[in-house]
Motif scaffolding. Structure first.
Motif: not given
Length: 64
Positions: A54-63
């Protein structure tokens, strides 16, 4: 056997478990049902690992 578009469903041991006529749609209900039924009979130790991750969700600054 008709021409060279005959379709065969082979189990994990190489045994032919179903065959389909050349005009049978490979994505039709009959073939799909046979494949699904065959997959249900495959022992867990003989099942291949998932070939598509499954494609990984890109990290965001809040993660972080």
């Amino acid at each position: 056997m008709k021409w060279n578009f005959q379709k065969y469903l082979v189990d994990v041991d190489g045994k032919v478990i179903a065959k389909f006529e050349p005009r049978e749609n490979p994505t039709g209900k009959k073939v799909v049902a046979a494949v699904e039924k065959a997959l249900e009979r495959v022992p867990a130790e003989k099942r291949p690992a998932a070939s598509v991750d499954k494609p990984k969700k890109p990290k965001t600054p809040k993660d972080s």
